[in-house]
Design a protein around this motif. Structure first.
Motif, PDB file in Angstrom:
ATOM      1  N   LYS A 194       0.825  -1.210   0.000  1.00 22.11           N
ATOM      2  CA  LYS A 194       0.000   0.000   0.000  1.00 22.11           C
ATOM      3  C   LYS A 194       0.861   1.263   0.000  1.00 22.11           C
ATOM      4  CE  LYS A 194      -4.168  -1.904   2.133  1.00 22.11           C
ATOM      5  NZ  LYS A 194      -5.097  -1.856   3.277  1.00 22.11           N
ATOM      6  N   ARG A 195       1.967   1.234   0.761  1.00 18.33           N
ATOM      7  CA  ARG A 195       2.873   2.389   0.750  1.00 18.33           C
ATOM      8  C   ARG A 195       3.466   2.603  -0.631  1.00 18.33           C
ATOM      9  NH1 ARG A 195       4.468   0.325   5.869  1.00 18.33           N
ATOM     10  NH2 ARG A 195       6.203  -0.788   4.867  1.00 18.33           N
ATOM     11  N   GLN A 196       3.812   1.505  -1.294  1.00 17.85           N
ATOM     12  CA  GLN A 196       4.378   1.617  -2.639  1.00 17.85           C
ATOM     13  C   GLN A 196       3.360   2.200  -3.614  1.00 17.85           C
ATOM     14  OE1 GLN A 196       5.962  -2.083  -4.115  1.00 17.85           O
ATOM     15  NE2 GLN A 196       6.575  -1.230  -6.087  1.00 17.85           N
ATOM     16  N   SER A 227      -3.833  14.746  -0.233  1.00 24.09           N
ATOM     17  CA  SER A 227      -4.399  13.586   0.467  1.00 24.09           C
ATOM     18  C   SER A 227      -4.172  12.361  -0.401  1.00 24.09           C
ATOM     19  CB  SER A 227      -5.896  13.773   0.744  1.00 24.09           C
ATOM     20  OG  SER A 227      -6.618  13.873  -0.474  1.00 24.09           O
ATOM     21  N   ALA A 228      -3.982  11.214   0.250  1.00 26.48           N
ATOM     22  CA  ALA A 228      -3.737   9.971  -0.484  1.00 26.48           C
ATOM     23  C   ALA A 228      -4.310   8.809   0.301  1.00 26.48           C
ATOM     24  CB  ALA A 228      -2.240   9.770  -0.719  1.00 26.48           C
ATOM     25  N   GLN A 229      -4.812   7.813  -0.437  1.00 27.14           N
ATOM     26  CA  GLN A 229      -5.393   6.630   0.185  1.00 27.14           C
ATOM     27  C   GLN A 229      -5.137   5.429  -0.701  1.00 27.14           C
ATOM     28  OE1 GLN A 229      -9.627   6.815   0.763  1.00 27.14           O
ATOM     29  NE2 GLN A 229      -9.693   5.017   2.074  1.00 27.14           N
ATOM     30  N   ALA A 260      -4.127   3.125  -5.362  1.00 20.83           N
ATOM     31  CA  ALA A 260      -4.049   4.300  -4.500  1.00 20.83           C
ATOM     32  C   ALA A 260      -4.529   5.518  -5.272  1.00 20.83           C
ATOM     33  CB  ALA A 260      -2.624   4.522  -3.998  1.00 20.83           C
ATOM     34  N   ASN A 261      -5.179   6.428  -4.565  1.00 17.62           N
ATOM     35  CA  ASN A 261      -5.623   7.699  -5.125  1.00 17.62           C
ATOM     36  C   ASN A 261      -4.933   8.837  -4.387  1.00 17.62           C
ATOM     37  OD1 ASN A 261      -7.487   6.466  -6.890  1.00 17.62           O
ATOM     38  ND2 ASN A 261      -8.996   6.330  -5.257  1.00 17.62           N
ATOM     39  N   ALA A 262      -4.530   9.854  -5.118  1.00 16.65           N
ATOM     40  CA  ALA A 262      -3.912  11.039  -4.518  1.00 16.65           C
ATOM     41  C   ALA A 262      -4.570  12.282  -5.091  1.00 16.65           C
ATOM     42  CB  ALA A 262      -2.410  11.065  -4.783  1.00 16.65           C
TER      43      ALA A 262
END
Length: 271
Positions: A194-196, A227-229, A260-262
């Motif tokens: 997830k971090r990647q 923001s990121a998820q 992931a969305n940013a």
């Protein structure tokens, strides 16, 4: 005089005129003692225009000076799963609740014992639910009667060697499991993936901001908000079987997709 200066002067002039008119109205109302309510309202309105209106004018001026970009970007990481969760169960029917529960308990105990003999740790076997349901006759011309009682117990079994998952399911079925409610693949450490994916989305967001600003003849001044998820797509095969399947079951793990969305707001300025 430039256009921003004219707009700023108009805002301040309007505020000043409104403040003077309200203060004059308050003074006249105070000279007429019966109209105290009007005086109080006028004074409150005059006071509210002083500091707040100045701040509003300043914000309006800043809005004319600042240009921003509101952008979004995505990131994706694919990883092979390293764990699989088997949703197994046992169900029995009998003329009494006690008999149905006893038969199901015997089945589940045998399944758990067989899995533990294969090296599955106690922490990887979890009871999900226990259910006891009466079954009624479906004869609409007669009073409903309970025919048998049905007892069900469901287990979640985590297999950390996915190459053994099919063989372990066969062993569980042979030991007494007569329900397979789902097979789910996953990652033992999803945080790293997830971090990647998040970092990939953030880098894409930064590149997008620079490219869009450049096309418009601008440059990125600073990042205002971001923001990121990240989230993973669960790979799950849901099949419900009542009878033991053929031996030699095999599962194809495929890949786990982590997205992931940013989102970010960037201040830009002419080059």
């Amino acid at each position: 005089m430039t256009t921003p200066d004219l707009k700023r002067r108009r805002v301040y002039t309007t505020i000043g005129n409104a403040r003077s008119s309200l203060q004059l109205l308050a003074t006249e109302a105070l000279m007429t003692l019966p109209d105290l309510r009007l005086a109080a309202l006028a004074l409150a309105a005059a006071l509210s225009l002083s500091p707040g209106a100045t701040a509003f004018a300043q914000n309006t001026e800043a809005a004319f000076r600042t240009s921003t970009l509101n952008l979004s970007a995505t990131g994706e990481v694919r990883a092979p799963p390293d764990i699989v969760t088997l949703a197994l169960g046992a169900t029995s029917e009998a003329s009494s609740a006690q008999a149905a529960t006893t038969q199901t308990t015997q089945r589940i105990n045998a399944v758990v014992a067989a899995l533990r003999r294969q090296g599955i740790a106690p922490r990887d076997i979890q009871t999900q639910y226990v259910n006891l349901t009466p079954r009624y006759s479906d004869n609409s011309n007669a009073p409903r009667e309970i025919i048998p009682q049905r007892a069900t117990t469901a287990l979640m079994v985590t297999v950390r060697d996915i190459d053994r998952a099919g063989a372990l399911m066969d062993i569980a079925i042979a030991a007494g499991a007569n329900q397979v409610q789902g097979v789910r693949f996953g990652l033992s450490d999803p945080a790293a993936a997830k971090r990647q994916a998040r970092d990939t989305a953030l880098r894409a967001l930064q590149d997008n901001a620079a490219q869009v600003a450049d096309v418009m003849g601008h440059r990125v001044v600073r990042l205002v908000t971001v923001s990121a998820q990240a989230y993973s797509e669960i790979v799950m095969t849901a099949n419900r079987v009542q009878e033991p399947s053929a031996p030699g079951s095999r599962f194809e793990p495929g890949e786990i997709v982590i997205n992931a969305n940013a989102n970010g707001v960037f201040e830009i300025a002419p080059k």
